[in-house]
Design an enzyme around this catalytic site. Structure first.
Site, mmCIF file in Angstrom:
data_model
loop_
_atom_site.group_PDB
_atom_site.id
_atom_site.type_symbol
_atom_site.label_atom_id
_atom_site.label_comp_id
_atom_site.label_asym_id
_atom_site.label_seq_id
_atom_site.Cartn_x
_atom_site.Cartn_y
_atom_site.Cartn_z
ATOM 1 N N ASP A 108 -7.786 -35.242 -0.223
ATOM 2 C CA ASP A 108 -8.821 -35.281 -1.263
ATOM 3 C C ASP A 108 -8.620 -34.094 -2.200
ATOM 4 O O ASP A 108 -8.575 -32.952 -1.755
ATOM 5 C CB ASP A 108 -10.210 -35.225 -0.622
ATOM 6 C CG ASP A 108 -11.283 -35.763 -1.547
ATOM 7 O OD1 ASP A 108 -11.371 -35.277 -2.690
ATOM 8 O OD2 ASP A 108 -12.018 -36.676 -1.132
ATOM 9 N N SER B 27 -14.578 -38.986 -5.935
ATOM 10 C CA SER B 27 -13.924 -39.507 -4.727
ATOM 11 C C SER B 27 -14.440 -40.889 -4.348
ATOM 12 O O SER B 27 -13.722 -41.662 -3.710
ATOM 13 C CB SER B 27 -14.152 -38.556 -3.553
ATOM 14 O OG SER B 27 -13.516 -37.337 -3.788
ATOM 15 N N THR C 150 -15.011 -40.611 0.687
ATOM 16 C CA THR C 150 -13.701 -41.217 0.966
ATOM 17 C C THR C 150 -13.712 -42.096 2.217
ATOM 18 O O THR C 150 -13.367 -43.283 2.136
ATOM 19 C CB THR C 150 -12.610 -40.137 1.027
ATOM 20 O OG1 THR C 150 -12.669 -39.367 -0.182
ATOM 21 C CG2 THR C 150 -11.225 -40.753 1.180
ATOM 22 N N GLU D 49 -8.150 -38.507 6.308
ATOM 23 C CA GLU D 49 -8.418 -37.743 5.093
ATOM 24 C C GLU D 49 -8.430 -36.234 5.354
ATOM 25 O O GLU D 49 -9.092 -35.760 6.283
ATOM 26 C CB GLU D 49 -9.803 -38.124 4.526
ATOM 27 C CG GLU D 49 -10.066 -37.429 3.204
ATOM 28 C CD GLU D 49 -11.527 -37.321 2.808
ATOM 29 O OE1 GLU D 49 -11.776 -37.090 1.616
ATOM 30 O OE2 GLU D 49 -12.416 -37.448 3.675
ATOM 31 N N ASP E 250 -10.127 -30.663 -1.407
ATOM 32 C CA ASP E 250 -11.017 -30.819 -2.565
ATOM 33 C C ASP E 250 -12.064 -29.704 -2.634
ATOM 34 O O ASP E 250 -12.348 -29.166 -3.710
ATOM 35 C CB ASP E 250 -11.700 -32.185 -2.461
ATOM 36 C CG ASP E 250 -12.721 -32.427 -3.552
ATOM 37 O OD1 ASP E 250 -12.340 -32.461 -4.729
ATOM 38 O OD2 ASP E 250 -13.915 -32.577 -3.217
ATOM 39 N N HIS F 248 -12.871 -27.087 -5.656
ATOM 40 C CA HIS F 248 -14.183 -26.869 -6.292
ATOM 41 C C HIS F 248 -14.565 -25.393 -6.249
ATOM 42 O O HIS F 248 -15.199 -24.886 -7.175
ATOM 43 C CB HIS F 248 -15.268 -27.691 -5.587
ATOM 44 C CG HIS F 248 -15.241 -29.149 -5.930
ATOM 45 N ND1 HIS F 248 -15.636 -29.640 -7.149
ATOM 46 C CD2 HIS F 248 -14.855 -30.228 -5.211
ATOM 47 C CE1 HIS F 248 -15.498 -30.959 -7.161
ATOM 48 N NE2 HIS F 248 -15.018 -31.346 -5.996
ATOM 49 N N ASP G 298 -6.724 -38.611 -4.125
ATOM 50 C CA ASP G 298 -7.638 -39.480 -4.880
ATOM 51 C C ASP G 298 -7.791 -38.988 -6.321
ATOM 52 O O ASP G 298 -8.077 -39.750 -7.228
ATOM 53 C CB ASP G 298 -8.996 -39.602 -4.178
ATOM 54 C CG ASP G 298 -9.609 -38.245 -3.820
ATOM 55 O OD1 ASP G 298 -8.954 -37.198 -4.022
ATOM 56 O OD2 ASP G 298 -10.757 -38.247 -3.352
ATOM 57 N N HIS G 299 -7.579 -37.669 -6.477
ATOM 58 C CA HIS G 299 -7.622 -37.018 -7.797
ATOM 59 C C HIS G 299 -7.211 -35.589 -7.559
ATOM 60 O O HIS G 299 -7.127 -35.129 -6.415
ATOM 61 C CB HIS G 299 -9.038 -37.071 -8.398
ATOM 62 C CG HIS G 299 -10.080 -36.563 -7.455
ATOM 63 N ND1 HIS G 299 -10.204 -35.226 -7.129
ATOM 64 C CD2 HIS G 299 -11.001 -37.215 -6.695
ATOM 65 C CE1 HIS G 299 -11.161 -35.083 -6.240
ATOM 66 N NE2 HIS G 299 -11.665 -36.270 -5.945
HETATM 67 ZN ZN LIG Z 1 -14.425 -33.307 -5.327
#
Ligand SMILES: [Zn+2]
Length: 390
Positions: A50, A91, A144, A264, A269, A273, A311-312
């Site tokens: 993620d 997500s 996710t 995952e 992720d 952040h 996912d990004h």
């Molecule tokens: Zn995020």
């Protein structure tokens, strides 16, 4: 199953509404036959980092003495991950695209733009009697994992998502978020108990360390790794690699028909952040250990398709001038996600399908094609009791 059939009907309707090249000449394009040498995959393992873009992979590589297990892949593609309502995806929308093959809005969990449920690759595998599993370093109800197991219009509906998960029939569930199952406020259900009644061995890290857990192949397994969010790797979370090691063998023993497993690395992720580079590298290197374990299984097994993707990207990470091997100068451009293309790595039967540049919804289609679920669908109509791996 009715959801799967009605979804097929939906696709038929969409296909029939495509404009014809000319009103006079009706051109029918049957689906392309797989190449003659195509060998279907028996099992699919999808690994999602993620927030893992190319910068995160580069940063881990050059912070680890120029070595990662992910370098073993030779088949690489790129996916476009925009959401239906925003070029920058979250997500929920991106996981729903990969899990269910539909382009949808940010926040959507296993539903299309009109909030209609769309069947996931996991649910379809389950309906075909395959074994299924989900492992995450977030709560199991987080966006996710939820997109593979649940159908809700809004990602924050954690208790509703927990109920969907408890009734998903998945053979293996490992992640945080125990409280959404046994301390509910929207109803009086005890989903911990309900899982036990549905032939799950239910345990958690308050009872035992994951690595000491005693389980058997004749029961499903739900293991809660925390009451809420699991802690970062650097604070002592240590179940992901052992879980990735046991899961393929566990699932292979749960059904003769193969398995679908999603793992995952969720906190890549969260590090993005937080714009926290050390946190990012720790989470990335743990996820790369998982990749190493899974590739080792797949290479010995020979019938397993492994896909690694994100996912990004999160944080708009770059590696700046002045960086040296194992001593990087990172910079961040945002505390949110970015819109950059995301790499896809594939190994095993069906891996060729994943080269090129394509939409994230294609990942669902390509996994179905690799498993030949289209062919198995025809048989499903004659197998009302096909759900054999519960
Ligand atoms: Zn995020």
């Amino acid at each position: 199953m009715s959801r799967i059939l009605s979804l097929s009907f939906f696709f038929l309707l969409v296909a029939c509404n495509q404009p014809h090249p000319s009103a006079a000449v009706m051109v029918v394009n049957p689906p392309a036959d797989p190449p003659e040498t195509f060998h279907p995959a028996k099992n699919v393992i999808l690994l999602i980092g993620d927030g893992m873009g190319l910068s995160q992979i580069s940063a881990a590589l050059y912070s680890n003495n120029n070595h990662l297990h992910i370098e073993q892949f030779s088949l690489i593609g790129l996916q476009k991950n925009f959401a239906s309502d925003n070029l920058i995806t979250d997500s929920a929308a991106s996981a729903t695209a990969m899990a269910c093959g539909v382009k949808t809005y940010n926040g959507a969990i296993g539903v299309n733009q009109d909030t209609m449920p769309a069947s996931s690759i996991l649910e379809e595998a389950e309906a075909h009697g395959m074994a299924t599993g989900v492992i995450t370093t977030s709560t199991i109800v987080h966006a996710t994992p939820a997109a593979f197991l649940a159908h809700q219009p809004e990602r924050k509906m954690y208790q509703e998502i927990a109920l969907d998960i408890a009734r998903s029939g998945a053979d293996l569930l490992i992640g945080g978020g125990k409280k959404y199952f046994n301390h509910r406020t929207i109803d009086l259900l005890d989903l911990y108990e309900e899982l036990e009644k549905k032939n799950y061995l239910v345990s958690d890290n308050y009872q035992t360390d994951f690595k000491d857990l005693q389980y058997s192949y004749d029961k499903n397994l739900a293991f809660f790794t925390s009451n809420d969010d699991p802690v970062p790797f650097s604070k002592g979370r240590d179940y992901l690699v052992p879980a990735a090691k046991m899961a393929p063998t566990f699932l292979a023993n749960r059904s003769q028909k193969g398995f679908f497993l999603m793992i995952e690395g969720a906190q890549i992720d969260w590090a993005g952040h937080a714009n926290n580079f050390d946190y990012l590298i720790q989470e990335m290197l743990e996820f790369d250990e998982v990749i190493g374990e899974i590739l080792q299984f797949a290479k010995a097994d020979g019938e397993t398709l492994v896909i690694v993707t994100g996912d990004h990207e999160t944080g708009g990470l770059s590696i700046n001038l002045g960086s040296r091997m194992n001593d990087l100068l990172p910079a961040w451009t945002t505390e949110y996600h970015t819109g950059t293309l995301i790499p896809v790595f594939a190994y095993g039967p069906g891996a060729d399908l994943f080269s090129g540049i394509y939409d994230n919804t294609e990942i669902y289609q390509k996994m179905r094609q690799a498993l030949q679920l289209h062919d198995r669908n025809a048989a499903l109509e004659f197998m009302p009791a096909a759900n054999g791996s519960n």
